[in-house]
Design an enzyme around this catalytic site. Sequence first.
Site, PDB file in Angstrom:
ATOM      1  N   ASP A  14       0.585  -1.191   0.068  1.00 52.57           N
ATOM      2  CA  ASP A  14       0.161   0.127  -0.427  1.00 52.57           C
ATOM      3  C   ASP A  14       0.957   1.067   0.598  1.00 52.57           C
ATOM      4  OD1 ASP A  14      -1.760  -2.374   0.818  1.00 52.57           O
ATOM      5  OD2 ASP A  14      -3.126  -1.108   1.994  1.00 52.57           O
ATOM      6  N   ASP A  48      -4.390   0.444  -2.434  1.00 49.89           N
ATOM      7  CA  ASP A  48      -4.464   1.731  -1.042  1.00 49.89           C
ATOM      8  C   ASP A  48      -2.744   3.110  -2.223  1.00 49.89           C
ATOM      9  OD1 ASP A  48      -6.490   1.193  -0.259  1.00 49.89           O
ATOM     10  OD2 ASP A  48      -6.304   0.373   1.527  1.00 49.89           O
ATOM     11  N   ARG A  52      -4.268   9.310   3.710  1.00 48.23           N
ATOM     12  CA  ARG A  52      -3.012   9.263   4.844  1.00 48.23           C
ATOM     13  C   ARG A  52      -1.786   9.985   4.147  1.00 48.23           C
ATOM     14  NH1 ARG A  52      -3.720   3.048   6.533  1.00 48.23           N
ATOM     15  NH2 ARG A  52      -5.362   3.565   7.821  1.00 48.23           N
ATOM     16  N   ASN A  81      -9.770  -0.648  -1.015  1.00 38.57           N
ATOM     17  CA  ASN A  81     -10.784   0.107  -0.012  1.00 38.57           C
ATOM     18  C   ASN A  81     -10.309   1.275  -0.467  1.00 38.57           C
ATOM     19  OD1 ASN A  81      -8.634  -0.706   2.023  1.00 38.57           O
ATOM     20  ND2 ASN A  81     -10.339   0.276   3.371  1.00 38.57           N
ATOM     21  N   HIS A  82      -9.146   2.203   0.078  1.00 37.37           N
ATOM     22  CA  HIS A  82      -9.598   3.255  -0.269  1.00 37.37           C
ATOM     23  C   HIS A  82      -9.447   3.788  -1.341  1.00 37.37           C
ATOM     24  CE1 HIS A  82      -7.464   5.006   3.768  1.00 37.37           C
ATOM     25  NE2 HIS A  82      -7.786   3.512   4.110  1.00 37.37           N
ATOM     26  N   ARG A 240     -20.013  -2.877   2.202  1.00 36.66           N
ATOM     27  CA  ARG A 240     -18.518  -3.814   2.992  1.00 36.66           C
ATOM     28  C   ARG A 240     -17.666  -4.924   2.540  1.00 36.66           C
ATOM     29  NH1 ARG A 240     -16.611  -1.836   7.160  1.00 36.66           N
ATOM     30  NH2 ARG A 240     -15.267  -3.355   7.810  1.00 36.66           N
ATOM     31  N   HIS A 268      -3.237  -4.265   2.705  1.00 35.72           N
ATOM     32  CA  HIS A 268      -4.497  -3.436   3.324  1.00 35.72           C
ATOM     33  C   HIS A 268      -4.073  -3.888   4.844  1.00 35.72           C
ATOM     34  CE1 HIS A 268      -8.035  -3.126   4.840  1.00 35.72           C
ATOM     35  NE2 HIS A 268      -8.424  -4.154   5.012  1.00 35.72           N
TER      36      HIS A 268
END
Length: 311
Positions: A14, A48, A52, A81-82, A240, A268
């Site tokens: 990631d 991802d 962040r 997922n991001h 989800r 992840h």
Amino acid sequence: MMTQKPRTVICVGDIHGNISKLNKLWLNLQSDIQNSDFSSALVIFLGDYCDRGPETRKVIDFLISLPEKHPDQTHVFLAGNHDFAFAGFLGLLPRPSDGSEFKETWKEYSKSEEREGWYKGEGFENMHLQSRRWAGKIRVQFDYSAYGVLYNGSIYDAASTFESYGVPHGSSDLIKAVPESHKKFLTNMVWVHKEDDVCIETEEGLTHCKLIAVHAGLETKNNVEEQLKLLRDKDTSIPRIQPLTGRKTVWGIPQELDDKKTIVVSGHHGKLHIDGLRLIIDEGGGYTDTPLAAIVLPSKKIIRDTDNFSN
């Protein structure tokens, strides 16, 4: 009779907006891997790319540039997922194939809406649950200490992604600010990738395996083919999607793959974990003081942005 040398496979963890780490890791991969092997490698990015870190836009620019810079490599860009949530905010997710509306994904988790501060701005009525959570503003801080995370702002730490495109967190102006080339990249991300013949060093020596790459993993107790179909079809009716978001349920290898020589590789989890053919490559988790790592097959060598290879 000469045997064909196994193809080099590189799986990158990631990135989370950390362009400086990505640049350093890429240089280290080039330095450590024999030129002919690197130039023809299969490179799987485990998802991802955003949030962040401060430079999501530059990270995606870097990834988009790879096919032209390294035309003999094969590049696979998994959705994390991001990234899923980011794409949904931009209106890039396919509509649910069952004909339902995205608002149907909210219902199961509606009690968390105020606590998590879901996005309520322009276009929210037609957004997937995860995209509303991604662009929202948390009312309080959550300490997910099990994952080493203290969330500020969005539950996804998405403010830095907005800012990398020059707009404030939670602004619908992001939709116009993201270039078309980035939207195409986010649209084309795959949810799963399979290879029929990947070599890996094991206790028995060099072993030919199948490989499944998916951001979080496969649910260990559910039917594998049903999960793969959901991922191939990009089923957005689910609030989800466990293979993209799960934790404990996707940590291991599904029972039905135990004796089928199948590598399952993911990111992840914010950890580096190698257990037989289960590979989890996310040593950094997107945080400042942790490295960005990749695994190189067949050797299983771990290469990090922090490595110092002498020329």
